[in-house]
Motif scaffolding. Structure first.
Motif, PDB file in Angstrom:
ATOM      1  N   LYS A  13      46.124  43.463  46.309  1.00 48.29           N
ATOM      2  CA  LYS A  13      45.009  42.766  45.666  1.00 48.29           C
ATOM      3  C   LYS A  13      43.684  43.460  45.933  1.00 48.29           C
ATOM      4  N   LEU A  14      43.499  43.958  47.128  1.00 48.25           N
ATOM      5  CA  LEU A  14      42.271  44.673  47.463  1.00 48.25           C
ATOM      6  C   LEU A  14      42.124  45.941  46.611  1.00 48.25           C
ATOM      7  N   VAL A  15      43.208  46.678  46.456  1.00 46.09           N
ATOM      8  CA  VAL A  15      43.185  47.899  45.640  1.00 46.09           C
ATOM      9  C   VAL A  15      42.864  47.560  44.184  1.00 46.09           C
ATOM     10  N   ILE A  16      43.450  46.502  43.659  1.00 46.83           N
ATOM     11  CA  ILE A  16      43.212  46.114  42.266  1.00 46.83           C
ATOM     12  C   ILE A  16      41.768  45.646  42.076  1.00 46.83           C
ATOM     13  N   ALA A  17      41.247  44.853  43.010  1.00 47.54           N
ATOM     14  CA  ALA A  17      39.856  44.398  42.922  1.00 47.54           C
ATOM     15  C   ALA A  17      38.893  45.582  42.967  1.00 47.54           C
ATOM     16  N   ASP A  18      39.180  46.564  43.808  1.00 49.34           N
ATOM     17  CA  ASP A  18      38.353  47.772  43.898  1.00 49.34           C
ATOM     18  C   ASP A  18      38.411  48.551  42.586  1.00 49.34           C
ATOM     19  N   LEU A  19      39.572  48.650  42.001  1.00 46.11           N
ATOM     20  CA  LEU A  19      39.733  49.337  40.723  1.00 46.11           C
ATOM     21  C   LEU A  19      38.871  48.682  39.643  1.00 46.11           C
ATOM     22  N   ILE A  20      38.820  47.354  39.629  1.00 51.00           N
ATOM     23  CA  ILE A  20      38.007  46.645  38.636  1.00 51.00           C
ATOM     24  C   ILE A  20      36.524  46.950  38.837  1.00 51.00           C
ATOM     25  N   GLN A  21      36.079  47.009  40.079  1.00 52.96           N
ATOM     26  CA  GLN A  21      34.675  47.335  40.349  1.00 52.96           C
ATOM     27  C   GLN A  21      34.331  48.735  39.826  1.00 52.96           C
ATOM     28  N   PHE A  22      35.213  49.694  40.077  1.00 54.75           N
ATOM     29  CA  PHE A  22      34.968  51.059  39.592  1.00 54.75           C
ATOM     30  C   PHE A  22      35.085  51.144  38.080  1.00 54.75           C
ATOM     31  N   GLU A  23      35.952  50.356  37.479  1.00 51.05           N
ATOM     32  CA  GLU A  23      36.082  50.350  36.026  1.00 51.05           C
ATOM     33  C   GLU A  23      34.747  49.968  35.390  1.00 51.05           C
ATOM     34  N   ARG A  24      34.114  48.935  35.890  1.00 52.55           N
ATOM     35  CA  ARG A  24      32.822  48.510  35.341  1.00 52.55           C
ATOM     36  C   ARG A  24      31.724  49.527  35.659  1.00 52.55           C
ATOM     37  N   LEU A  25      31.743  50.093  36.870  1.00 56.78           N
ATOM     38  CA  LEU A  25      30.749  51.095  37.255  1.00 56.78           C
ATOM     39  C   LEU A  25      30.831  52.328  36.349  1.00 56.78           C
ATOM     40  N   TYR A  26      32.039  52.847  36.145  1.00 58.12           N
ATOM     41  CA  TYR A  26      32.201  54.027  35.290  1.00 58.12           C
ATOM     42  C   TYR A  26      31.807  53.723  33.853  1.00 58.12           C
ATOM     43  N   ARG A  27      32.079  52.519  33.390  1.00 56.60           N
ATOM     44  CA  ARG A  27      31.687  52.136  32.039  1.00 56.60           C
ATOM     45  C   ARG A  27      30.156  52.098  31.944  1.00 56.60           C
ATOM     46  N   ASP A  28      29.504  51.474  32.913  1.00 50.29           N
ATOM     47  CA  ASP A  28      28.042  51.372  32.888  1.00 50.29           C
ATOM     48  C   ASP A  28      27.375  52.735  33.023  1.00 50.29           C
ATOM     49  N   PRO A  79      33.962  36.421  41.193  1.00 49.65           N
ATOM     50  CA  PRO A  79      35.101  36.903  41.963  1.00 49.65           C
ATOM     51  C   PRO A  79      36.204  37.387  41.031  1.00 49.65           C
ATOM     52  N   THR A  80      37.177  38.057  41.581  1.00 50.84           N
ATOM     53  CA  THR A  80      38.331  38.523  40.819  1.00 50.84           C
ATOM     54  C   THR A  80      39.568  37.793  41.307  1.00 50.84           C
ATOM     55  N   GLN A  81      40.293  37.179  40.395  1.00 54.32           N
ATOM     56  CA  GLN A  81      41.546  36.507  40.723  1.00 54.32           C
ATOM     57  C   GLN A  81      42.681  37.433  40.299  1.00 54.32           C
ATOM     58  N   ILE A  82      43.590  37.704  41.224  1.00 55.70           N
ATOM     59  CA  ILE A  82      44.666  38.656  40.970  1.00 55.70           C
ATOM     60  C   ILE A  82      46.008  38.008  41.268  1.00 55.70           C
ATOM     61  N   GLN A  83      46.917  38.147  40.346  1.00 54.97           N
ATOM     62  CA  GLN A  83      48.284  37.680  40.535  1.00 54.97           C
ATOM     63  C   GLN A  83      49.201  38.896  40.459  1.00 54.97           C
ATOM     64  N   VAL A  84      49.952  39.129  41.524  1.00 51.68           N
ATOM     65  CA  VAL A  84      50.856  40.271  41.594  1.00 51.68           C
ATOM     66  C   VAL A  84      52.291  39.768  41.496  1.00 51.68           C
ATOM     67  N   TYR A  85      53.065  40.416  40.653  1.00 50.76           N
ATOM     68  CA  TYR A  85      54.495  40.113  40.557  1.00 50.76           C
ATOM     69  C   TYR A  85      55.240  41.433  40.467  1.00 50.76           C
ATOM     70  N   ARG A  86      55.921  41.770  41.541  1.00 51.59           N
ATOM     71  CA  ARG A  86      56.645  43.043  41.658  1.00 51.59           C
ATOM     72  C   ARG A  86      55.710  44.218  41.401  1.00 51.59           C
ATOM     73  N   ASP A  87      55.968  45.003  40.346  1.00 52.43           N
ATOM     74  CA  ASP A  87      55.134  46.179  40.097  1.00 52.43           C
ATOM     75  C   ASP A  87      54.095  45.940  38.997  1.00 52.43           C
ATOM     76  N   ARG A  88      53.811  44.670  38.682  1.00 53.28           N
ATOM     77  CA  ARG A  88      52.828  44.324  37.653  1.00 53.28           C
ATOM     78  C   ARG A  88      51.799  43.370  38.252  1.00 53.28           C
ATOM     79  N   ALA A  89      50.633  43.318  37.635  1.00 52.81           N
ATOM     80  CA  ALA A  89      49.592  42.400  38.088  1.00 52.81           C
ATOM     81  C   ALA A  89      48.738  41.967  36.904  1.00 52.81           C
TER      82      ALA A  89
END
Length: 99
Positions: A13-28, A79-89
């Motif tokens: 979840k931490l890795v996915i939340a970090d990815l979302i932050q960078f996704e918005r940063l790179y877009r901006d 905040p970011t809500q993340i649901q992980v199921y096996r290899d998908r989120a």
């Protein structure tokens, strides 16, 4: 299954939340290649103005930026809500857009 109680689940979840932050940063910052590199080829993106693959989202954002007359957007996410199921989120986040 949402494995919030395990170290592995929390790290995922931490890795996915970090990815979302960078996704918005790179877009901006209009770093289109870095933005594209964040997306899995199989990703699906849903925004208020767009639905499609990650790559198509990056391209649509690039085209949208090219039409602007000198003004920029800044996206603040939390905040970011993340649901992980096996290899998908699935991740959902609130975003405030500043001009």
């Amino acid at each position: 299954m949402n494995e919030i109680g395990t170290i592995e689940g929390m790290l995922d979840k931490l890795v996915i939340a970090d990815l979302i932050q960078f996704e918005r940063l790179y877009r901006d910052q209009q770093k289109w290649e870095k933005l594209r590199a964040l997306y899995h080829p199989d990703s699906q993106i849903r925004l208020g103005w767009f639905a499609g693959t990650g790559d198509a989202s990056a391209e649509a954002s690039r085209r949208l930026e090219a039409k602007k007359a000198g003004w920029r957007l800044t996206h603040l996410t939390n905040p970011t809500q993340i649901q992980v199921y096996r290899d998908r989120a699935i991740a959902e986040t609130n975003t405030l857009t500043h001009q």
